[in-house]
Design a protein around this motif. Structure first.
Motif, mmCIF file in Angstrom:
data_model
loop_
_atom_site.group_PDB
_atom_site.id
_atom_site.type_symbol
_atom_site.label_atom_id
_atom_site.label_comp_id
_atom_site.label_asym_id
_atom_site.label_seq_id
_atom_site.Cartn_x
_atom_site.Cartn_y
_atom_site.Cartn_z
ATOM 1 N N VAL A 86 0.973 -1.159 -0.086
ATOM 2 C CA VAL A 86 0.439 -0.064 -0.153
ATOM 3 C C VAL A 86 0.702 1.173 0.051
ATOM 4 O O VAL A 86 0.677 2.144 -0.750
ATOM 5 N N HIS A 87 1.808 1.136 0.634
ATOM 6 C CA HIS A 87 3.117 2.026 0.774
ATOM 7 C C HIS A 87 3.456 2.227 -0.046
ATOM 8 O O HIS A 87 4.203 3.321 -0.176
ATOM 9 N N GLY A 140 -8.645 -0.055 -4.143
ATOM 10 C CA GLY A 140 -8.817 -1.753 -2.451
ATOM 11 C C GLY A 140 -8.789 -3.005 -2.698
ATOM 12 O O GLY A 140 -8.682 -3.504 -1.729
ATOM 13 N N ASP A 141 -8.471 -3.454 -4.073
ATOM 14 C CA ASP A 141 -7.399 -4.426 -4.333
ATOM 15 C C ASP A 141 -6.178 -5.037 -3.181
ATOM 16 O O ASP A 141 -6.402 -6.061 -2.372
ATOM 17 N N VAL A 142 -5.362 -3.918 -3.352
ATOM 18 C CA VAL A 142 -4.415 -3.971 -2.855
ATOM 19 C C VAL A 142 -4.459 -3.264 -1.425
ATOM 20 O O VAL A 142 -3.706 -4.618 -0.516
ATOM 21 N N VAL A 161 -9.704 4.280 2.318
ATOM 22 C CA VAL A 161 -8.554 4.035 2.259
ATOM 23 C C VAL A 161 -8.127 4.318 0.579
ATOM 24 O O VAL A 161 -7.124 4.813 0.376
ATOM 25 N N ALA A 162 -8.895 3.610 -0.768
ATOM 26 C CA ALA A 162 -8.286 3.700 -1.750
ATOM 27 C C ALA A 162 -8.268 5.251 -2.169
ATOM 28 O O ALA A 162 -7.694 5.758 -2.694
#
Length: 205
Positions: A86-87, A140-142, A161-162
């Protein structure tokens, strides 16, 4: 007279869309006129109207092209090896954008024009929203994978979050175009994100 192939027509249409995109980065959507595209593409006005019935139809094609390019760049970033966290996702995405723009396609500046125009045009807003919805699903999948790995809070809503991450990327695109045009950046944004990712990783350890 030999028949023009479908491949040739598709290539000519693509060239017109890219020519219009280059002019839009200079003058914006509102000031674009078909004569600009004639001069940029080298095609006659009659030839252009053989592909697009109006300026509005051509502009819609430019928008679809740019948003499609951004989606392709996002998918490339998602497929990079090793698989991005994510980062690290937007470090990978920004690298893809930078490489893409080295070919002369100023997708960042075009995106800003599109986002601005979408605030005034309902049809354009729908096109942009559809593109962002696709991006939200991909990101979102990530986030969901990161939740399964224990990196992201499992109680967080992946789509929320996405949205935050996409907002970060869009904000960076604006900042980059407004602040970095004509002068080198003090530090590569992608590099800065990589360093941030390292810090987060150390903090977790």
């Amino acid at each position: 007279m030999p028949k023009v192939s479908a491949c040739y027509k598709a290539e000519q249409r693509h060239n017109l869309v890219r020519a219009a995109g280059r002019r839009i980065t200079d003058v914006g959507f509102r000031k674009l006129v078909m004569l600009d595209v004639v001069e940029e593409s080298g095609m006659s006005s009659g030839g252009i109207y053989g592909y697009f019935a109006s300026k509005e139809e051509l502009v819609a094609a430019v928008i679809e092209d740019v948003m499609g390019q951004l989606e392709v760049l996002l998918r490339r970033a998602l497929m990079s090896s090793p698989r991005p966290t994510v980062h690290g996702l937007f470090g990978a995405l920004l690298r893809e954008v930078e490489v893409h723009e080295q070919s002369g396609i100023r997708v960042s500046q075009l995106a800003i024009h599109i986002w601005a125009e979408a605030t005034q045009d309902e049809q354009l807003r729908t096109l942009v929203k559809d593109s962002l919805d696709t991006a939200r699903t991909l990101v979102g999948d990530v986030v969901r994978r990161a939740q399964e790995d224990g990196i992201v809070d499992r109680t967080a809503a992946p789509d929320a979050v996405a949205d935050t991450l996409l907002g970060f990327f869009m904000g960076h695109v604006v900042q980059r175009c407004v602040l970095d045009v004509g002068r080198p950046a003090a530090i590569s944004p992608a590099c800065a994100l990589d360093r941030q990712d390292d810090g987060v990783s150390r903090a977790r350890d």
